[in-house]
Design an enzyme around this catalytic site. Structure first.
Site, short mmCIF file in Angstrom:
data_model
loop_
_atom_site.label_atom_id
_atom_site.label_comp_id
_atom_site.label_asym_id
_atom_site.label_seq_id
_atom_site.Cartn_x
_atom_site.Cartn_y
_atom_site.Cartn_z
N SER A 50 3.64 81.15 97.29
CA SER A 50 4.99 81.70 97.15
C SER A 50 5.41 81.56 95.69
O SER A 50 4.98 80.64 95.00
CB SER A 50 5.94 80.88 98.02
OG SER A 50 7.27 81.02 97.55
N SER A 51 6.30 82.45 95.25
CA SER A 51 6.74 82.37 93.85
C SER A 51 7.62 81.14 93.61
O SER A 51 7.90 80.81 92.46
CB SER A 51 7.50 83.64 93.46
OG SER A 51 8.63 83.80 94.27
N CYS A 52 8.02 80.43 94.67
CA CYS A 52 8.85 79.23 94.45
C CYS A 52 8.03 78.04 93.95
O CYS A 52 8.59 76.98 93.67
CB CYS A 52 9.65 78.87 95.68
SG CYS A 52 8.65 78.22 96.99
N LEU A 62 9.74 88.47 99.92
CA LEU A 62 9.21 89.53 100.78
C LEU A 62 10.25 90.01 101.77
O LEU A 62 11.17 89.28 102.11
CB LEU A 62 8.01 89.00 101.56
CG LEU A 62 6.86 88.47 100.71
CD1 LEU A 62 5.88 87.70 101.58
CD2 LEU A 62 6.17 89.62 99.98
N HIS A 73 16.00 84.75 105.17
CA HIS A 73 16.17 85.10 103.76
C HIS A 73 17.31 86.09 103.58
O HIS A 73 17.83 86.66 104.53
CB HIS A 73 14.86 85.66 103.20
CG HIS A 73 13.82 84.62 103.01
ND1 HIS A 73 12.80 84.43 103.92
CD2 HIS A 73 13.65 83.68 102.06
CE1 HIS A 73 12.05 83.42 103.51
NE2 HIS A 73 12.53 82.95 102.38
N TYR A 91 8.99 72.75 100.17
CA TYR A 91 8.15 73.91 100.44
C TYR A 91 7.24 74.19 99.24
O TYR A 91 6.04 74.43 99.39
CB TYR A 91 9.06 75.11 100.71
CG TYR A 91 8.34 76.37 101.09
CD1 TYR A 91 7.68 76.47 102.31
CD2 TYR A 91 8.33 77.48 100.24
CE1 TYR A 91 7.03 77.65 102.67
CE2 TYR A 91 7.69 78.65 100.60
CZ TYR A 91 7.04 78.73 101.81
OH TYR A 91 6.40 79.88 102.16
N ARG A 121 16.56 88.47 91.80
CA ARG A 121 15.38 88.36 92.64
C ARG A 121 14.61 89.68 92.62
O ARG A 121 15.18 90.75 92.39
CB ARG A 121 15.76 88.05 94.09
CG ARG A 121 16.38 86.68 94.33
CD ARG A 121 15.37 85.54 94.19
NE ARG A 121 15.97 84.27 94.54
CZ ARG A 121 16.68 83.50 93.71
NH1 ARG A 121 16.89 83.89 92.46
NH2 ARG A 121 17.17 82.36 94.13
N GLY A 178 -1.29 82.75 111.51
CA GLY A 178 0.13 83.07 111.32
C GLY A 178 0.42 84.53 111.63
O GLY A 178 1.26 85.15 110.99
N LYS A 225 3.14 74.24 98.90
CA LYS A 225 2.44 75.46 98.47
C LYS A 225 1.55 75.18 97.26
O LYS A 225 0.45 75.73 97.14
CB LYS A 225 3.47 76.55 98.13
CG LYS A 225 4.12 77.15 99.36
CD LYS A 225 3.14 78.08 100.05
CE LYS A 225 3.52 78.46 101.45
NZ LYS A 225 2.45 79.07 102.22
N PRO A 273 2.98 85.57 96.36
CA PRO A 273 3.91 86.71 96.47
C PRO A 273 5.33 86.34 96.06
O PRO A 273 5.76 85.20 96.19
CB PRO A 273 3.88 87.04 97.96
CG PRO A 273 3.59 85.75 98.63
CD PRO A 273 2.74 84.94 97.66
P1 GDP Z 1 15.31 82.09 97.57
O1 GDP Z 1 14.68 83.12 96.70
O2 GDP Z 1 14.39 80.99 97.96
O3 GDP Z 1 16.59 81.58 96.97
O4 GDP Z 1 15.59 82.85 98.95
P2 GDP Z 1 16.83 83.44 99.78
O5 GDP Z 1 16.42 84.77 100.25
O6 GDP Z 1 17.24 82.46 100.84
O7 GDP Z 1 18.06 83.58 98.78
C1 GDP Z 1 18.05 84.42 97.67
C2 GDP Z 1 19.45 84.49 97.04
O8 GDP Z 1 20.30 85.26 97.89
C3 GDP Z 1 20.14 83.14 96.83
O9 GDP Z 1 20.81 83.18 95.59
C4 GDP Z 1 21.15 83.11 97.97
O10 GDP Z 1 22.29 82.31 97.69
C5 GDP Z 1 21.53 84.58 98.06
N1 GDP Z 1 22.13 84.98 99.36
C6 GDP Z 1 23.25 85.73 99.51
N2 GDP Z 1 23.55 85.89 100.80
C7 GDP Z 1 22.57 85.26 101.51
C8 GDP Z 1 22.34 85.09 102.91
O11 GDP Z 1 23.08 85.54 103.77
N3 GDP Z 1 21.21 84.41 103.25
C9 GDP Z 1 20.35 83.88 102.32
N4 GDP Z 1 19.26 83.22 102.73
N5 GDP Z 1 20.57 84.01 100.99
C10 GDP Z 1 21.66 84.68 100.59
#
Ligand code: GDP
Length: 316
Positions: free
Chosen positions: A109-111, A168, A181, A138, A211, A12, A142, A165
């Site tokens: 992953s922490s998920c 990231l 993300h 996912y 987060r 990867g 994991k 992790p």
């Molecule tokens: P998660 O930790 O698996 O939920 O990963 P993400 O990075 O996709 O999202 C983290 C949080 O950010 C969630 O609550 C999303 O709704 C919020 N968020 C706000 N704006 C965005 C965006 O533009 N893209 C993504 N992916 N998440 C967003």
């Protein structure tokens, strides 16, 4: 310490994590790094992976390959996230056992942790309750990866370890607005709004979820540290132990990229897990902690993004 002259496979290597691990290994004097691009090797295909391992004979493996994405990609393509990752983890772990790899680090992953896990989340929270639905596929893959490492250790005595992790970010991230993300997506949206002199930027969800963000160079450092110093069955959380709201993140990115912009929350998009922050006391006790503050990491990532845009190398 693992041998710096032994053949090391980074599975990867083109991703956010893999490219950071390659940079870290090169800087650390590893002299025999092996990689395989997607076009050359389909990691979901056991016979192809077996043939590749037979030819290359790595002694150490960083298993950081996978189909990854943000909340929307995860929730709309759950079959791909489950199938691809299950297969990739299975083929690489099995091939590593078959050719006698001395040490493998598997990245989860922490998920993997339950939606309602107590916060900060300790390693023991695994399988204590139902998963967050937006990334269940996912997360299941994991979790299977962790169990593969544990069972190959128990049944065959393989020194396969797992690191989990937190969220990231950093150079090499995926800046795709739909698939990526939150952090790179916000950086790109504020950047494009500034270029277009637009006054408002959309942020998904309510802004309330919490987060934790770890710079990928810190993660790469932790991975090498664990390869050198950790040989046990239990998985290890990797994070900063510090979290903030998505609103605070959006404000920090706005202040860096386009301070005049207003933030508008798009509540038609999901929030996902209400809070995700890792308890990192196990890793701290082993002797490692994160060193890149979020503000510094954001500035460095934004500088990288602008350079990559100029060079035409950014992933969109
Ligand atoms: P998660 O930790 O698996 O939920 O990963 P993400 O990075 O996709 O999202 C983290 C949080 O950010 C969630 O609550 C999303 O709704 C919020 N968020 C706000 N704006 C965005 C965006 O533009 N893209 C993504 N992916 N998440 C967003």
């Amino acid at each position: 310490m693992i041998d710096r002259d032994a053949p090391v496979f980074v599975a990867g290597h083109r991703g956010l994590v893999g490219s950071a691990i390659l940079r870290r290994l090169e800087a650390d004097g590893f002299s025999d790094l092996r990689t395989a691009g997607r076009e050359e090797l389909d990691l979901r295909d056991q016979s192809a992976v077996d043939a590749w391992f037979d030819a290359e004979r790595p002694r150490h493996v960083f298993l950081v390959a996978g189909t990854v994405g943000g909340i929307l990609a995860n929730s709309t393509r759950p079959a791909e996230f489950l199938y691809d990752n299950l297969m990739i983890h299975g083929t690489v772990v099995h091939a590593s056992h078959r050719v006698g790899v001395e040490k493998l680090l598997y990245l989860g992953s922490s998920c993997i942790y339950p939606r309602h896990a107590e916060q900060p989340i300790t390693e023991e929270a695994l399988l204590g309750g139902p998963l967050e639905p937006t990334n269940e596929g996912y997360a299941l893959a994991k979790i299977a990866g962790i169990k593969l490492c544990e069972t190959y250790r128990r049944q065959y005595g393989c020194d396969f370890i797992s690191a989990m992790p937190t969220n990231l970010y950093g150079p090499g991230d995926n800046f795709d607005l739909e698939g990526g993300h939150v952090l790179p997506a916000l950086m790109r949206r504020f950047h494009e709004a500034r270029e277009a002199s637009a006054g408002t930027v959309a942020v998904w969800g309510t802004g309330a979820p919490r987060r934790e963000f770890l710079h990928v160079d810190d993660l790469a450092d932790a991975c090498v540290f664990l390869m050198d110093h950790y040989s046990d069955a239990g998985h290890v959380n990797v994070g900063t132990g510090v979290d903030g709201t998505i609103r605070e993140l959006a404000e920090a990115v706005r202040d860096l990229v386009h301070p005049d912009a207003a933030i508008e929350f798009d509540t038609s998009k999901p929030d996902g897990m209400p809070r995700k922050v890792l308890d990192v006391s196990k890793l701290t006790a082993l002797g490692w902690q994160a060193s890149i503050p979020l503000e510094e990491g954001l500035a460095g990532t934004y500088a990288w993004y602008r350079q990559a845009l100029a060079d035409g190398t950014v992933r969109h």
